[in-house]
Design an enzyme around this catalytic site. Sequence first.
Site, short mmCIF file in Angstrom:
data_model
loop_
_atom_site.label_atom_id
_atom_site.label_comp_id
_atom_site.label_asym_id
_atom_site.label_seq_id
_atom_site.Cartn_x
_atom_site.Cartn_y
_atom_site.Cartn_z
N ASN A 7 100.96 136.44 8.65
CA ASN A 7 101.48 135.90 7.39
C ASN A 7 100.33 135.99 6.39
O ASN A 7 99.43 135.14 6.39
CB ASN A 7 101.94 134.45 7.60
CG ASN A 7 102.55 133.86 6.34
OD1 ASN A 7 102.51 134.47 5.28
ND2 ASN A 7 103.09 132.67 6.47
N ARG A 91 105.47 138.49 7.88
CA ARG A 91 106.38 137.69 7.07
C ARG A 91 106.34 138.21 5.64
O ARG A 91 105.26 138.41 5.08
CB ARG A 91 105.94 136.24 7.08
CG ARG A 91 106.78 135.41 6.15
CD ARG A 91 106.08 134.14 5.77
NE ARG A 91 106.92 133.38 4.88
CZ ARG A 91 106.46 132.54 3.96
NH1 ARG A 91 105.17 132.38 3.82
NH2 ARG A 91 107.27 131.89 3.19
N HIS A 180 113.17 130.46 2.91
CA HIS A 180 113.15 129.78 4.23
C HIS A 180 114.26 130.32 5.13
O HIS A 180 114.73 129.62 6.04
CB HIS A 180 113.37 128.25 4.10
CG HIS A 180 112.29 127.52 3.37
ND1 HIS A 180 112.55 126.49 2.49
CD2 HIS A 180 110.95 127.66 3.37
CE1 HIS A 180 111.42 126.01 2.01
NE2 HIS A 180 110.42 126.73 2.51
N ARG A 241 106.42 120.86 -6.53
CA ARG A 241 107.40 121.59 -7.36
C ARG A 241 108.50 120.64 -7.83
O ARG A 241 108.94 119.78 -7.07
CB ARG A 241 108.03 122.74 -6.55
CG ARG A 241 107.10 123.91 -6.38
CD ARG A 241 107.70 124.95 -5.45
NE ARG A 241 106.92 125.06 -4.24
CZ ARG A 241 107.27 125.74 -3.16
NH1 ARG A 241 108.41 126.40 -3.14
NH2 ARG A 241 106.49 125.80 -2.11
N GLU A 385 109.07 129.67 12.61
CA GLU A 385 109.25 130.92 11.88
C GLU A 385 108.47 132.08 12.51
O GLU A 385 108.93 133.21 12.53
CB GLU A 385 108.85 130.72 10.42
CG GLU A 385 109.84 129.82 9.70
CD GLU A 385 109.34 129.26 8.38
OE1 GLU A 385 109.76 129.75 7.34
OE2 GLU A 385 108.51 128.33 8.42
#
Length: 402
Positions: A7, A91, A180, A241, A385
């Site tokens: 990643n 990823r 996601h 966020r 993940e």
Amino acid sequence: MKVLVINAGSSSLKYQLYNMVDESVLASGRVERIGMDSSIVTHEAEGKPEVRSVSEILDHVTAVKKVLEMLTHPEHGAVASMSEIEAVGHRIVHGGESFKSSVVVTPEVKLEIRNLFDLAPLHNPAHMMGIMAVETNMPNIPQAVVFDTAFHQTMPDTSYLYPIPRVLYRRHKVRRYGFHGTSHQYVSEQAASYLGKPLESLKMVSCHIGNGASCTAILDGKSFDTSMGMTPLEGLMMGTRSGDIDPAIVPFVMNKEELTLTEVNSMLNKHSGMMAISGISSDMREVSEAMEEGDRNAKLAFDMYAYRVRKYVGAYAAAMNGIDTLVFTAGVGENSSLLRKAVCEGLTFLGLELDESRNAVRSKEPRLISTDESRVKVLVVPTNEELIIARDTYRLITAAAQ
Ligand code: AMP
């Protein structure tokens, strides 16, 4: 087969080495501060102590070289030689409309990922650097890419289009993509298998709630709608966020505060959410602790956060004409019984009944936290993940070799 999962971010690179025979993690680690003079590598192979080294790592090619040195190190390593690693999976945050599933890396795939740089300027260029760095260090090794957006490509146009001039979609592909996706897909499959029911038979909402957070409505086993949009800013309130706000706030604040585009972007992505409301932290643990000590701003941040998750669950229940399964995952969803309780308390009208003692149990396994009588089954399913990336890579590379 041993599969290396990468990643790559702009200044960091995380990795895991999987043995696909039993899906065990042989080693994992991360390189931080790439491009700076004191880059940090943290590495841990199975059954061996963690090692940490500080050196100058100026680019991703050197970062991958360092990772391979760690993985093959006689003392700290996990494999005797690089040739034991047979495939690499990456990823990729944004697959746009081009990628509806994971694919093997080819020159065409690389070109298409480049074409998507505009849609994810912070992420996709860094992922591409990761792919190129592997090519340099491990010539001819097969690579695959797994997209955060791919699972959501099944959304109907009623979910993915924004009610703005359609020319913006045609010209610039302005639409909802969702993120996601690997996590929502994985936890929905795990939840269905835990319940012993086909995923296609369930009306499910999955809540991936960590630093970034999104809810997905899953109908007929597919993503039907999701809270993140063209970028990962839309939807739930997150650590830093804002999530959903009135879009008119953006030009209004830019005008009043004389902010540039970069500044307003930074405000919404890095200085909003739980951090802005609590004034303490973007981290749910710290906010929860402050709330329990009586801090009113922390309580407000926590309550707003939970309220916004609950609103999305309710909206998606309406979107699917019902809901029978609710899944919590990621850092907050897996660990904060307090947050899960706060979300579920307002959902009793759906026939959802939380079992407080089940909710309090901590475990790394999927588990039910609703009562046996609850019409909506509520589950906590730890996400993974990296494992999905390893599995997809293994499947694609094995099929391509036949
Ligand atoms: P993630 O992005 O999935 O790694 O999730 C990170 C978030 O999970 C942070 O806000 C953490 O504070 C939160 N988190 C992790 N462990 C706990 C915990 N035990 N209780 C509450 N929040 C937690």
